[in-house]
Design an enzyme around this catalytic site. Structure first.
Site, PDB file in Angstrom:
ATOM      1  N   ASN A 168       5.229  -4.765   4.919  1.00  0.00           N
ATOM      2  CA  ASN A 168       5.776  -4.102   5.728  1.00  0.00           C
ATOM      3  C   ASN A 168       6.755  -5.167   6.382  1.00  0.00           C
ATOM      4  O   ASN A 168       7.999  -5.548   6.552  1.00  0.00           O
ATOM      5  CB  ASN A 168       4.995  -3.259   6.897  1.00  0.00           C
ATOM      6  CG  ASN A 168       4.297  -2.318   6.431  1.00  0.00           C
ATOM      7  OD1 ASN A 168       5.268  -1.158   5.487  1.00  0.00           O
ATOM      8  ND2 ASN A 168       3.448  -1.333   6.885  1.00  0.00           N
ATOM      9  N   GLU A 185      -4.620  -8.766   4.858  1.00  0.00           N
ATOM     10  CA  GLU A 185      -5.514  -7.703   3.672  1.00  0.00           C
ATOM     11  C   GLU A 185      -5.931  -7.853   3.054  1.00  0.00           C
ATOM     12  O   GLU A 185      -5.858  -7.132   1.686  1.00  0.00           O
ATOM     13  CB  GLU A 185      -4.087  -6.871   4.069  1.00  0.00           C
ATOM     14  CG  GLU A 185      -4.616  -6.044   5.267  1.00  0.00           C
ATOM     15  CD  GLU A 185      -2.982  -4.845   5.389  1.00  0.00           C
ATOM     16  OE1 GLU A 185      -3.806  -3.485   5.295  1.00  0.00           O
ATOM     17  OE2 GLU A 185      -1.766  -5.125   4.760  1.00  0.00           O
ATOM     18  N   ASN A 187       0.389  -1.334   0.019  1.00  0.00           N
ATOM     19  CA  ASN A 187       0.105  -0.082   0.203  1.00  0.00           C
ATOM     20  C   ASN A 187       0.745   1.771  -0.116  1.00  0.00           C
ATOM     21  O   ASN A 187       2.071   0.978   0.417  1.00  0.00           O
ATOM     22  CB  ASN A 187      -0.971  -0.095   1.221  1.00  0.00           C
ATOM     23  CG  ASN A 187      -2.135  -1.446   1.104  1.00  0.00           C
ATOM     24  OD1 ASN A 187      -2.446  -1.610   0.606  1.00  0.00           O
ATOM     25  ND2 ASN A 187      -2.532  -1.660   2.324  1.00  0.00           N
ATOM     26  N   ASN A 237      -2.331  -9.932  17.887  1.00  0.00           N
ATOM     27  CA  ASN A 237      -2.707  -8.879  19.019  1.00  0.00           C
ATOM     28  C   ASN A 237      -3.625  -9.176  20.046  1.00  0.00           C
ATOM     29  O   ASN A 237      -4.464  -9.759  20.152  1.00  0.00           O
ATOM     30  CB  ASN A 237      -2.649  -6.856  19.364  1.00  0.00           C
ATOM     31  CG  ASN A 237      -3.804  -6.810  17.849  1.00  0.00           C
ATOM     32  OD1 ASN A 237      -4.344  -7.572  18.175  1.00  0.00           O
ATOM     33  ND2 ASN A 237      -3.472  -5.772  16.926  1.00  0.00           N
ATOM     34  N   GLY A 268       3.995  -3.972  14.867  1.00  0.00           N
ATOM     35  CA  GLY A 268       3.611  -5.453  14.855  1.00  0.00           C
ATOM     36  C   GLY A 268       3.918  -6.138  13.272  1.00  0.00           C
ATOM     37  O   GLY A 268       4.623  -7.744  13.501  1.00  0.00           O
ATOM     38  N   ASP A 269       4.227  -5.317  12.153  1.00  0.00           N
ATOM     39  CA  ASP A 269       4.563  -6.277  11.308  1.00  0.00           C
ATOM     40  C   ASP A 269       6.386  -5.975  11.222  1.00  0.00           C
ATOM     41  O   ASP A 269       6.461  -6.944  10.925  1.00  0.00           O
ATOM     42  CB  ASP A 269       4.262  -4.428   9.952  1.00  0.00           C
ATOM     43  CG  ASP A 269       2.741  -4.772  10.038  1.00  0.00           C
ATOM     44  OD1 ASP A 269       1.797  -5.499   9.337  1.00  0.00           O
ATOM     45  OD2 ASP A 269       2.712  -3.473   8.767  1.00  0.00           O
ATOM     46  N   ASP A 272       1.068   4.925   2.226  1.00  0.00           N
ATOM     47  CA  ASP A 272       0.707   5.018   3.337  1.00  0.00           C
ATOM     48  C   ASP A 272       0.712   6.574   3.221  1.00  0.00           C
ATOM     49  O   ASP A 272       1.576   7.014   3.212  1.00  0.00           O
ATOM     50  CB  ASP A 272       0.715   5.119   4.287  1.00  0.00           C
ATOM     51  CG  ASP A 272       0.981   3.187   4.863  1.00  0.00           C
ATOM     52  OD1 ASP A 272       0.388   2.559   4.173  1.00  0.00           O
ATOM     53  OD2 ASP A 272       1.901   2.592   5.609  1.00  0.00           O
ATOM     54  N   ASP A 330       5.090   6.597  16.979  1.00  0.00           N
ATOM     55  CA  ASP A 330       4.487   6.269  16.242  1.00  0.00           C
ATOM     56  C   ASP A 330       4.166   4.658  16.261  1.00  0.00           C
ATOM     57  O   ASP A 330       5.333   3.774  16.187  1.00  0.00           O
ATOM     58  CB  ASP A 330       4.750   7.054  14.884  1.00  0.00           C
ATOM     59  CG  ASP A 330       3.578   6.498  13.331  1.00  0.00           C
ATOM     60  OD1 ASP A 330       2.791   5.801  13.979  1.00  0.00           O
ATOM     61  OD2 ASP A 330       3.419   6.879  12.726  1.00  0.00           O
TER      62      ASP A 330
END
Length: 319
Positions: A44, A138, A12, A182, A247-248, A14, A242
């Site tokens: 990512n 995704e 993607n 998560n 997680g990626d 971002d 940030d």
């Protein structure tokens, strides 16, 4: 394992908006800053895997548009060391994610899939028994299922990052080797209280899959499907800028370490360091992420109690 990391997922663009706080439904807030960068959970994770790998090769499988955004995506991954020869160009535009990040580093994300919805070419799905195949949710679920079945038939080790979570993901638990979630995803998909080691242990034994639950700045929980043992790994305490991409970075670094033969315990420790580094910068990808960076962070954080056991009767390594 000595194999390759093959990430199948989304790429993607971002667009990130800095806000004082995340808006509620019907509310308008003003952004103080707007930035544009490369993203997508799959991309990512491939980036993190390639940047932190010592010897493992990393390949990306997915699709981008025949546009400037697609060119930029492939170029950035290529510079990071990712093989992008399996990334297809399609008629749909490159995927887009709109991200709002508040002053505490929290975020909300809305994704327009675009090219990520394009069918995956079966010819790009060449797996070996030594490969670590990384999946997320995704891209269309039926594509994820098809890839997982193909990887399983080839004997590859499969890591599923079940995000964004939806109930159909449960159908994949019997196919994959490692499930990464998560806290909200664990509650939704496993119906567990993640503060309860007994519930997490029961879920791993029930689903017959190893489970990792990331808990932000608190800790990482691991539950093993083979014997129900549960372990906890402390996270690094850093100044959060940030949380997008944390997680990626964890999943990609974890996959690279597993592909290089690290035990799951050691791989999680390395992944924790990469995740912590990522939250200290803006954007989903730390520009200086590397094997040496995470090793320095891991060394600085190491203590004699690096792996406290929630179940004190189990204290063995799992590979």
């Amino acid at each position: 394992m000595g194999g390759k990391v093959i990430v199948v997922g989304a790429l993607n663009v971002d667009i990130t908006l800095a806000v004082d706080r995340i808006p509620v439904v019907g509310e308008t807030v003003i952004s103080s800053q707007v930035s544009r960068s490369s993203g997508g959970k799959g991309a990512n994770q491939a980036y993190a895997a390639a940047r932190t790998a010592r010897t493992a090769e990393v390949a990306m499988v997915g699709a981008v548009g025949a546009d400037e955004a697609g060119d930029a995506q492939c170029a950035e991954l290529g510079r990071a060391g990712v093989d992008v020869s399996r990334v297809r160009r399609v008629a749909e535009p490159t995927g887009l994610a709109m991200i709002a990040v508040d002053i505490a580093g929290g975020n909300i994300i809305v994704v327009a899939p675009g090219a990520n919805a394009a069918p995956i070419d079966r010819r790009t799905l060449e797996f070996r028994t030594s490969d670590v195949v990384v999946l997320q949710l995704e891209i269309p679920f039926e594509q994820v299922r098809r890839v997982a079945k193909h990887a399983r038939s080839a004997g590859a080790y499969i890591v599923l990052n079940a995000a964004p979570a939806h109930a159909s993901a449960k159908a994949l638990f019997a196919i994959v080797d490692l499930l990464v979630l998560n806290e909200p995803e664990a509650v939704q998909l496993l119906d567990v209280d993640v503060a309860s080691s007994a519930e997490l242990s029961a879920a791993a034994a029930r689903e017959k899959v190893d489970i990792i639950v990331t808990r932000g700045g608190n800790s990482i929980l691991m539950a093993f499907g083979s014997d129900g043992s549960v372990a906890e790994v402390p996270t690094h305490q850093v100044a959060v800028v940030d949380t997008v991409g944390a997680g990626d970075a964890f999943v990609g670094t974890l996959a690279a370490a597993l592909a290089e033969g690290h035990t799951l315990n050691d791989a999680v420790s390395r992944a924790c360091a990469a995740s912590a580094a990522t939250v200290t910068v803006h954007g989903a990808r730390h520009p200086e992420l590397s094997e040496s960076l995470i090793e320095r962070m891991a060394l600085a954080a190491a203590t004699p109690k690096r792996m406290p056991q929630l179940n004190p009767t189990i204290a063995k390594e799992h590979s």
